[in-house]
Design a protein around this motif. Structure first.
Motif, short mmCIF file in Angstrom:
data_model
loop_
_atom_site.label_atom_id
_atom_site.label_comp_id
_atom_site.label_asym_id
_atom_site.label_seq_id
_atom_site.Cartn_x
_atom_site.Cartn_y
_atom_site.Cartn_z
N CYS A 184 0.81 -1.22 0.00
CA CYS A 184 0.00 0.00 0.00
C CYS A 184 0.84 1.28 0.00
CB CYS A 184 -0.98 0.01 1.18
SG CYS A 184 -2.38 -1.06 0.87
N LEU A 240 -3.52 -1.91 -5.42
CA LEU A 240 -3.64 -0.85 -4.42
C LEU A 240 -2.49 0.15 -4.50
CD1 LEU A 240 -4.90 -2.84 -1.31
CD2 LEU A 240 -6.18 -1.20 -2.70
N SER A 241 -1.28 -0.34 -4.74
CA SER A 241 -0.13 0.56 -4.85
C SER A 241 -0.30 1.52 -6.03
CB SER A 241 1.16 -0.25 -5.01
OG SER A 241 2.27 0.61 -5.05
#
Length: 126
Positions: free
Chosen positions: A19, A68-69
């Motif tokens: 994340c 997500l990153s």
């Protein structure tokens, strides 16, 4: 603790570590300090996280973490859009194009790290 539970805990930890907005951080370090260290950090992370993720958990967590990153990096890159220099610094690409390019490019070392982890895991099992 059962094996399934351990895999889930490691998987959630991997997702949490993913994340971090690696691409945005790399671009920001490059833009602000003219430093390539952010890209080096991203390379190390894209080697270690998938290696340990594949070794101790399931690949789905790596996919979720990568997505997500990219989403978090996209958010922060768009937050920098007020800075006109930021938009032109990465020419001929826009910051968003560089995000996509770097994200796809850094999938390659992840695939190698995952393959290495699978071979190691199979060797230990067999």
């Amino acid at each position: 603790m059962s094996e399934i539970m351990k895999n889930a805990v490691v998987g959630i930890l991997i997702v949490c570590l993913y994340c971090f907005p690696y691409v945005y951080n790399s671009m920001y370090q490059d833009f602000t300090y003219r430093s390539m260290l952010g890209y080096l950090l991203m390379l190390v992370a894209t080697l270690l996280l998938p290696f340990f993720g594949k070794l101790f958990s399931h690949s789905i967590y790596l996919i979720i973490g990568n997505i997500l990153s990219v989403i978090i990096s996209f958010y922060f890159i768009n937050e920098m859009s007020w800075n006109e220099e930021w938009g032109g610094y990465f020419k001929p690409l826009t910051p968003n194009q560089l995000l996509i390019f770097a994200s796809v490019l850094f999938l390659i070392p992840q695939l190698f790290a995952m393959r290495l982890a699978k071979k190691l895991k199979d060797r230990v099992k067999g």
